[in-house]
Design an enzyme around this catalytic site. Structure first.
Site, PDB file in Angstrom:
ATOM      1  N   LYS A 294       0.888  -1.166   0.000  1.00 30.37           N
ATOM      2  CA  LYS A 294       0.000   0.000   0.000  1.00 30.37           C
ATOM      3  C   LYS A 294       0.922   1.210   0.000  1.00 30.37           C
ATOM      4  O   LYS A 294       1.640   1.440   0.971  1.00 30.37           O
ATOM      5  CB  LYS A 294      -0.874  -0.025   1.253  1.00 30.37           C
ATOM      6  CG  LYS A 294      -1.706   1.228   1.494  1.00 30.37           C
ATOM      7  CD  LYS A 294      -2.645   1.040   2.691  1.00 30.37           C
ATOM      8  CE  LYS A 294      -3.439   2.295   3.002  1.00 30.37           C
ATOM      9  NZ  LYS A 294      -4.399   2.076   4.105  1.00 30.37           N
ATOM     10  N   GLU A 298      -3.425   6.963   2.181  1.00 28.72           N
ATOM     11  CA  GLU A 298      -3.760   7.102   3.603  1.00 28.72           C
ATOM     12  C   GLU A 298      -2.504   7.192   4.475  1.00 28.72           C
ATOM     13  O   GLU A 298      -2.354   6.477   5.461  1.00 28.72           O
ATOM     14  CB  GLU A 298      -4.664   5.951   4.050  1.00 28.72           C
ATOM     15  CG  GLU A 298      -5.990   5.940   3.299  1.00 28.72           C
ATOM     16  CD  GLU A 298      -6.999   4.922   3.810  1.00 28.72           C
ATOM     17  OE1 GLU A 298      -6.577   3.869   4.301  1.00 28.72           O
ATOM     18  OE2 GLU A 298      -8.208   5.194   3.703  1.00 28.72           O
ATOM     19  N   ASP A 372     -14.794   2.084  -1.318  1.00 29.94           N
ATOM     20  CA  ASP A 372     -14.112   1.353  -0.241  1.00 29.94           C
ATOM     21  C   ASP A 372     -15.034   0.309   0.399  1.00 29.94           C
ATOM     22  O   ASP A 372     -15.501   0.533   1.513  1.00 29.94           O
ATOM     23  CB  ASP A 372     -13.630   2.366   0.817  1.00 29.94           C
ATOM     24  CG  ASP A 372     -12.715   1.727   1.830  1.00 29.94           C
ATOM     25  OD1 ASP A 372     -12.334   0.563   1.644  1.00 29.94           O
ATOM     26  OD2 ASP A 372     -12.384   2.402   2.829  1.00 29.94           O
ATOM     27  N   GLU A 394      -9.578  -7.376  -5.174  1.00 30.54           N
ATOM     28  CA  GLU A 394      -9.506  -7.343  -3.708  1.00 30.54           C
ATOM     29  C   GLU A 394     -10.918  -7.196  -3.157  1.00 30.54           C
ATOM     30  O   GLU A 394     -11.575  -6.173  -3.357  1.00 30.54           O
ATOM     31  CB  GLU A 394      -8.624  -6.180  -3.219  1.00 30.54           C
ATOM     32  CG  GLU A 394      -8.540  -6.103  -1.699  1.00 30.54           C
ATOM     33  CD  GLU A 394      -7.597  -5.009  -1.179  1.00 30.54           C
ATOM     34  OE1 GLU A 394      -6.598  -4.691  -1.859  1.00 30.54           O
ATOM     35  OE2 GLU A 394      -7.874  -4.472  -0.097  1.00 30.54           O
ATOM     36  N   GLU A 400     -16.250  -4.605   7.689  1.00 29.79           N
ATOM     37  CA  GLU A 400     -15.990  -3.256   8.195  1.00 29.79           C
ATOM     38  C   GLU A 400     -17.203  -2.343   8.030  1.00 29.79           C
ATOM     39  O   GLU A 400     -17.518  -1.550   8.907  1.00 29.79           O
ATOM     40  CB  GLU A 400     -14.775  -2.673   7.448  1.00 29.79           C
ATOM     41  CG  GLU A 400     -14.476  -1.236   7.796  1.00 29.79           C
ATOM     42  CD  GLU A 400     -13.285  -0.673   7.007  1.00 29.79           C
ATOM     43  OE1 GLU A 400     -12.652  -1.433   6.246  1.00 29.79           O
ATOM     44  OE2 GLU A 400     -13.000   0.521   7.163  1.00 29.79           O
TER      45      GLU A 400
HETATM   46  C1  GCV Z   1      -5.886  -1.047   5.989  1.00 28.83           C
HETATM   47  C2  GCV Z   1     -10.175   1.566   4.525  1.00 28.83           C
HETATM   48  C3  GCV Z   1     -10.096   1.061   5.934  1.00 28.83           C
HETATM   49  C4  GCV Z   1      -8.663   1.097   6.458  1.00 28.83           C
HETATM   50  C5  GCV Z   1      -7.805   0.288   5.499  1.00 28.83           C
HETATM   51  C6  GCV Z   1      -7.933   0.884   4.101  1.00 28.83           C
HETATM   52  C7  GCV Z   1      -7.157   0.103   3.072  1.00 28.83           C
HETATM   53  O1  GCV Z   1      -9.900   2.935   4.479  1.00 28.83           O
HETATM   54  O2  GCV Z   1     -10.935   1.809   6.765  1.00 28.83           O
HETATM   55  O3  GCV Z   1      -8.647   0.560   7.748  1.00 28.83           O
HETATM   56  O4  GCV Z   1      -6.479   0.224   5.909  1.00 28.83           O
HETATM   57  O5  GCV Z   1      -9.282   0.877   3.707  1.00 28.83           O
HETATM   58  O6  GCV Z   1      -7.778  -0.705   2.390  1.00 28.83           O
HETATM   59  O7  GCV Z   1      -5.949   0.299   2.940  1.00 28.83           O
END
Ligand code: GCV
Length: 710
Positions: A294, A298, A372, A394, A400
């Protein structure tokens, strides 16, 4: 095993730990019929995979049929099961089976005659195919099918079938709702509890052949030698089951672990560091799978920190892994490059120009939708837009955005909907499934990843029904064209037995559950209405920082006049990222399916829907429908009391009660909020929210599981 005094004599207490590999005795008639086809087991033990295959068959058949077949070296009576490859078994070789199109992982199960005796052969080109075949035979028995007159051929349609664990080295799990991480890093590499083996068995039983052990928000420590030794110990447990380990790596690890001043992918020192690290890993783990990354997303570091592209970054890592046969799974989940631009457009903007620029051992890992993992999203426009790039899917298995562990939401229909979506890349029938399995653009390296829902809870997934989501992910990764309903039925039979009075209602309940969740959370194309940070419950009013495109108001855009995000040419023009026929459909108010309406259009509250209702009335109807559907699920489950063992029955009953309460909360909070914006009365016959809006807005939650700042 605790045996509780229960209404129904056969319904013994179970805690879910055995997953779908329970191997409880079959009904007498079926067991009697099958026993004649499982008298002897002729199976080698020369390799670790052969040994676990033999052990699984003895365990499974022993449990299902009441006694295990007798291990033998030759066929000396009717009903033997003969297992092996032409290389490992002279008996299999002597049958001259046509195995040429099965690859390494495929298998054949056939009723044959051997030395004058009827027998069943499970054969493949490689031990791992044979192991999958053994699980295939056990699945047939578990699902109540006969095992005579068999002629089955199977091979996976996707090459890398991988679980992504978002597990942190401190034992927590990002977006995990099933307890702590199953990896006990502290006691690794010495202590290897049986659960690691059971994890591998469960994965192999559904064809999963890879696991990324750590969170994509990666701790660089994972690349230290001490941790790599721990990783190697896990790889040793998984190897006999055909499972390779992969690691999420932090792009800046050359600085943090290597002591360099830069992580610039074009810097020769950095390249040398990664090559050295790859060599070190492969010395410890010769079949290491590769890296998941990644980057520049973020807050994670990445090549753009050095003004390099995603392709520069991915290819540098790919070069380090290539000599060893490893791959890079580079994530396309990025949205930070141009604040202000519609968030869902950004990944396409960054990656589409890089089509054809990635090395041969790079896969671009793309979330199913452009936002997401929401309860419903249209398919990600990158599928169908990058024909020269190996795109892998993915999915998120952990829920979540779908009620965490306690809501019963079977994700099969969501996965199937995404895979069946037609990108129209090369005209009709250019489905996402064909992009993912490589057939659309002729790619050999293919993959599907699922963000795992597994934790240290006794039942692995935080609830019995969440196990079905792990199961359906594996089965669809093996064959993306399988039906979600057929898989639900398989899982139900393996998990609760073959009593038709249980199977039918449970499968129906599972199949309707995802639509129910969409209805009580985000109907008609709404998205991202959940609570900030922890993502628990509704907060459609949230307009807090730090960035607008993390807030519900950014996504629903409700005002006095209407609701929805205009993504047509008059708005953000995200529709233009799809192939023209798809773009035209999404852009047209006449053609857009109701379920995507507010994703692509801002429409007045009085907008006339196909049903004849106004949009506002339709929205209220969907929210209410979702709650009613959950109430019906509860009734269905209540009707199964006595047919299901007490422990699992009570868990599901309790969780459904929680789900109903939270579905009502979602409905009421959203309706109260949208009503505060539009000032409209509720349609006749619909109950007002139980509380005033202020009440819902006052709720706050601490210590929500799986929390992350993102
Ligand atoms: C692992 C979303 C989730 C994050 C996650 C991100 C990602 O934003 O809330 O927790 O981080 O996706 O897939 O990288």
């Amino acid at each position: 095993m605790l045996v509780a005094g229960l209404g129904a004599g056969h319904a013994r207490a179970e805690d879910g730990h055995d997953l779908w590999l329970r191997y409880r005795p079959l009904p007498a008639a079926q067991a009697d019929a099958a026993r004649g086809h499982a008298t002897q087991l002729v199976a080698g033990t020369a390799s670790a995979t052969q040994a676990v295959t033999r052990a699984e068959l003895l365990r499974g058949l022993g449990g299902l049929l009441g006694h295990a077949p007798v291990p033998a070296d030759a066929v000396s009576r009717d009903g033997a099961i003969v297992v092996g490859t032409p290389a490992s078994s002279p008996l299999v070789a002597g049958l001259h089976l046509d195995l040429h199109d099965l690859g390494r992982e495929g298998y054949l199960i056939r009723s044959v005659v051997l030395d004058g005796h009827p027998a069943t052969v499970i054969a493949g080109n490689d031990d791992i195919g044979v192991l999958y075949g053994a699980f295939g035979l056990l699945r047939r028995l578990q699902t109540g099918q006969p095992i005579d007159r068999l002629d089955l051929r199977e091979r996976p349609r996707v090459q890398l079938r991988v679980l992504d664990h978002w597990d942190n080295l401190d034992g927590s799990v990002e977006r995990g709702y099933a307890g702590a991480s199953i990896w006990d890093w502290w006691r690794l590499p010495d202590y290897l509890p049986p659960r690691y083996t059971d994890y591998a068995r469960a994965n192999a039983s559904i064809g999963i052949n890879g696991t990324v052990l750590n969170n994509v928000n990666a701790d660089p420590l994972i690349l230290s030698h001490a941790y790599l030794e721990k990783v190697a110990a896990l790889a040793g447990v998984f190897r006999p089951y055909g499972i390779r380990v992969y690691l999420s790596v932090r792009f800046s690890a050359p600085i943090e672990v290597g002591g360099l001043k830069t992580a610039d992918p074009l810097d020769p020192q950095v390249q040398r560091w990664w090559r050295g690290k790859a060599d070190e890993i492969y010395r410890l783990i010769p079949d290491f799978g590769g890296f998941l990354v990644k980057a520049n997303s973020e807050g994670q570091p990445g090549p753009q920190d050095y003004h390099r592209s995603h392709a520069d970054g991915a290819n540098m890592l790919a070069a380090a892994l290539a000599p060893h046969g490893g791959v890079v799974m580079w994530r396309a989940f990025v949205y930070a490059n141009k604040p202000g631009e519609d968030r869902i457009k950004q990944a396409y903007g960054e990656f589409k120009p890089l089509d054809g620029k990635f090395a041969a051992n790079v896969l671009l890992q793309v979330k199913n939708g452009p936002l997401d993992f929401q309860p419903r999203e249209p398919f990600n426009p990158l599928f169908g837009a990058m024909p020269k790039t190996q795109l892998m899917m993915e999915f998120q298995i952990t829920k979540e955005y779908l009620g965490f562990a306690t809501h019963l939401v079977y994700l099969g229909p969501l996965y199937q909907e995404a895979l069946a979506a037609d990108t129209m890349e090369h005209g009709k029938g250019s489905t996402v499934a064909k992009v993912v399995d490589g057939t659309l653009d002729g790619h050999a390296l293919t993959g599907m990843a699922g963000v795992a829902n597994i934790g240290a809870d006794r039942d692995w997934c935080g609830s019995v029904f969440n196990q079905a989501n792990w199961y359906v992910f594996g089965r669809l990764a093996w064959d993306p064209t399988l039906s979600a309903r057929a898989i639900a039925e398989e899982w139900t039979r393996m998990t609760f037995g073959n009593d038709e009075a249980v199977v039918r209602p449970v499968v129906d309940m599972m199949m309707g559950s995802r639509e129910a969740a969409v209805d009580y959370m985000t109907p008609l194309g709404l998205a991202h209405l959940m609570g900030h940070g922890h993502h628990y419950g509704p907060e459609p009013w949230d307009a807090s920082g730090p960035r607008a495109d993390w807030t519900p108001v950014y996504f629903h855009r409700a005002d006095k006049g209407g609701i929805g995000f205009d993504r047509t040419a008059s708005g953000s023009d995200a529709v233009a990222q799809y192939a023209p026929p798809v773009a035209n459909e999404f852009a047209s108010l006449r053609q857009i399916p109701d379920e995507y309406l507010l994703w692509f259009h801002h429409v007045p509250w009085s907008y006339r829907m196909r049903s004849g209702r106004t949009l506002w009335d339709e929205l209220v109807r969907h929210y209410t429908q979702g709650v009613e559907d959950v109430a019906r699920m509860r009734e269905t489950w209540a009707g199964l009391k006595g047919h299901i063992d007490d422990e699992r029955y009570r868990q599901v009953a309790t969780f459904l009660a929680i789900q109903q309460r939270e579905a009502q909360w979602w409905r009421d909070a959203c309706i109260a909020y949208f009503q505060s914006i539009n000032g409209l009365p509720l349609p006749a016959g619909y109950a007002p929210p139980a509380h005033p809006l202020k009440y819902y807005q006052s709720l706050s939650f601490k210590y929500v599981p799986g929390y992350s700042a993102w």
